[in-house]
Design an enzyme around this catalytic site. Sequence first.
Site, PDB file in Angstrom:
ATOM      1  N   SER A 191       0.848  -1.193   0.000  1.00  0.00           N
ATOM      2  CA  SER A 191       0.000   0.000   0.000  1.00  0.00           C
ATOM      3  C   SER A 191       0.883   1.242   0.000  1.00  0.00           C
ATOM      4  CB  SER A 191      -0.880   0.022   1.249  1.00  0.00           C
ATOM      5  OG  SER A 191      -1.479   1.291   1.406  1.00  0.00           O
ATOM      6  N   TYR A 230      -2.015  -0.921  10.197  1.00  0.00           N
ATOM      7  CA  TYR A 230      -2.102  -1.360   8.789  1.00  0.00           C
ATOM      8  C   TYR A 230      -0.818  -0.973   8.053  1.00  0.00           C
ATOM      9  CZ  TYR A 230      -3.860  -1.387   3.928  1.00  0.00           C
ATOM     10  OH  TYR A 230      -4.033  -1.595   2.581  1.00  0.00           O
TER      11      TYR A 230
HETATM   12  P1  NAP Z   1     -11.646  -5.924  -0.668  1.00  0.00           P
HETATM   13  O1  NAP Z   1     -12.408  -5.407  -1.836  1.00  0.00           O
HETATM   14  O2  NAP Z   1     -12.174  -5.691   0.696  1.00  0.00           O
HETATM   15  O3  NAP Z   1     -11.410  -7.497  -0.899  1.00  0.00           O
HETATM   16  C1  NAP Z   1     -10.714  -8.198   0.072  1.00  0.00           C
HETATM   17  C2  NAP Z   1     -10.417  -9.601  -0.426  1.00  0.00           C
HETATM   18  O4  NAP Z   1      -9.593 -10.260   0.539  1.00  0.00           O
HETATM   19  C3  NAP Z   1     -11.656 -10.457  -0.612  1.00  0.00           C
HETATM   20  O5  NAP Z   1     -11.428 -11.343  -1.662  1.00  0.00           O
HETATM   21  C4  NAP Z   1     -11.766 -11.176   0.722  1.00  0.00           C
HETATM   22  O6  NAP Z   1     -12.431 -12.443   0.626  1.00  0.00           O
HETATM   23  C5  NAP Z   1     -10.290 -11.391   1.053  1.00  0.00           C
HETATM   24  N1  NAP Z   1     -10.071 -11.452   2.478  1.00  0.00           N
HETATM   25  C6  NAP Z   1     -10.299 -10.497   3.399  1.00  0.00           C
HETATM   26  N2  NAP Z   1     -10.018 -10.937   4.638  1.00  0.00           N
HETATM   27  C7  NAP Z   1      -9.624 -12.221   4.490  1.00  0.00           C
HETATM   28  C8  NAP Z   1      -9.236 -13.232   5.402  1.00  0.00           C
HETATM   29  N3  NAP Z   1      -9.200 -13.034   6.727  1.00  0.00           N
HETATM   30  N4  NAP Z   1      -8.892 -14.440   4.908  1.00  0.00           N
HETATM   31  C9  NAP Z   1      -8.924 -14.667   3.593  1.00  0.00           C
HETATM   32  N5  NAP Z   1      -9.297 -13.768   2.670  1.00  0.00           N
HETATM   33  C10 NAP Z   1      -9.647 -12.553   3.129  1.00  0.00           C
HETATM   34  O7  NAP Z   1     -10.153  -5.347  -0.632  1.00  0.00           O
HETATM   35  P2  NAP Z   1      -9.287  -4.608  -1.762  1.00  0.00           P
HETATM   36  O8  NAP Z   1      -9.519  -3.163  -1.633  1.00  0.00           O
HETATM   37  O9  NAP Z   1      -9.480  -5.276  -3.061  1.00  0.00           O
HETATM   38  O10 NAP Z   1      -7.798  -4.877  -1.204  1.00  0.00           O
HETATM   39  C11 NAP Z   1      -6.982  -5.899  -1.710  1.00  0.00           C
HETATM   40  C12 NAP Z   1      -5.566  -5.662  -1.218  1.00  0.00           C
HETATM   41  O11 NAP Z   1      -5.116  -4.393  -1.690  1.00  0.00           O
HETATM   42  C13 NAP Z   1      -5.410  -5.647   0.288  1.00  0.00           C
HETATM   43  O12 NAP Z   1      -4.206  -6.271   0.663  1.00  0.00           O
HETATM   44  C14 NAP Z   1      -5.372  -4.174   0.622  1.00  0.00           C
HETATM   45  O13 NAP Z   1      -4.670  -3.916   1.827  1.00  0.00           O
HETATM   46  C15 NAP Z   1      -4.626  -3.646  -0.589  1.00  0.00           C
HETATM   47  N6  NAP Z   1      -4.812  -2.238  -0.840  1.00  0.00           N
HETATM   48  C16 NAP Z   1      -6.040  -1.759  -1.170  1.00  0.00           C
HETATM   49  C17 NAP Z   1      -6.203  -0.394  -1.432  1.00  0.00           C
HETATM   50  C18 NAP Z   1      -7.527   0.203  -1.814  1.00  0.00           C
HETATM   51  O14 NAP Z   1      -7.618   1.435  -1.865  1.00  0.00           O
HETATM   52  N7  NAP Z   1      -8.549  -0.570  -2.095  1.00  0.00           N
HETATM   53  C19 NAP Z   1      -5.098   0.451  -1.354  1.00  0.00           C
HETATM   54  C20 NAP Z   1      -3.865  -0.067  -1.012  1.00  0.00           C
HETATM   55  C21 NAP Z   1      -3.733  -1.413  -0.769  1.00  0.00           C
HETATM   56  P3  NAP Z   1     -14.063 -12.539   0.761  1.00  0.00           P
HETATM   57  O15 NAP Z   1     -14.616 -12.055  -0.546  1.00  0.00           O
HETATM   58  O16 NAP Z   1     -14.344 -13.985   1.007  1.00  0.00           O
HETATM   59  O17 NAP Z   1     -14.447 -11.672   1.905  1.00  0.00           O
END
Ligand code: NAP
Length: 249
Positions: free
Chosen positions: A141, A154
């Site tokens: 991130s 985080y």
């Molecule tokens: P998201 O839409 O909330 O999706 C999260 C995903 O991770 C889902 O597939 C969820 O599975 C899975 N997950 C969550 N908790 C879990 C657990 N305890 N065990 C196994 N699987 C789990 O998140 P996102 O925004 O796409 O983020 C993806 C990654 O990018 C993360 O590492 C996040 O920190 C990083 N990131 C995101 C952003 C942003 O702005 N969105 C920015 C920087 C970094 P389910 O569908 O089964 O719940």
Amino acid sequence: MERLTGKTALVTGGSRGIGRAIALRLAAGGARVAVHYASNERAAKETVTAIEAGGGSAFPLRAELGVPGDADTLWKAFDEHADGVDILVNNAGIAGPGRIHEVSEADYDRVFAVNAKAPFFVIQKGLDRLRDGGRIVNISSGVTKVAFPAMTSYAAAKGAVEVLTLTLAQTLGPRGITVNAVSPGTIETDIHPWLADPDARAHAATFSVFDRVGQPDDVADVVAFLASDDSRWVTGQNIDASGGSGLGI
Ligand code: NAP
């Protein structure tokens, strides 16, 4: 388009958000994709169906991360479908809000368990399955580059992932395996429900020099490059995919 035909990819958190876009993108490049999820089976199946509708190949894979034995559970489920992996994307993650004084020990442990410990052991337990010449991509991130006190634990957990990336690039180099991180800025996914508010969304758009909120595909395309042979001379790096967030004052 990459030539990923014949490759097998595992995308943790591939059911939704950035992970879904990565799964779709790698499948479009020809890879067979394991779409991992925690509990949202419907979303995982939607991702698999979308991949198959595009002529690709995928299968869903359930494993709760952040709990004891999580990596073993994940790989046991994976082994039922495939005999090795070429591309491992550690994407699953949870938000961890809180300034330093607001973070409880339980919150800290949970954020580190899912965002830092799980990728560590998913890699460790997957090393025998990961083929020489393979790829590991860890989703970090932008909060490790620009101070973001509202998400202290985080940010610290993502920092751990970046150091792990650097360290493993050295360890796995002799096997021709590259290990890189990708650091998104604010990307429109379920993790940011507050983006539904037009004012908050407009503010978030100003973070990027392109004056828009990032989309999952913006990150998936970078991951696809790192998963491909085109990135063979790139390892131990953290690639910013934030639309230029934090470039100036
Ligand atoms: P998201 O839409 O909330 O999706 C999260 C995903 O991770 C889902 O597939 C969820 O599975 C899975 N997950 C969550 N908790 C879990 C657990 N305890 N065990 C196994 N699987 C789990 O998140 P996102 O925004 O796409 O983020 C993806 C990654 O990018 C993360 O590492 C996040 O920190 C990083 N990131 C995101 C952003 C942003 O702005 N969105 C920015 C920087 C970094 P389910 O569908 O089964 O719940």
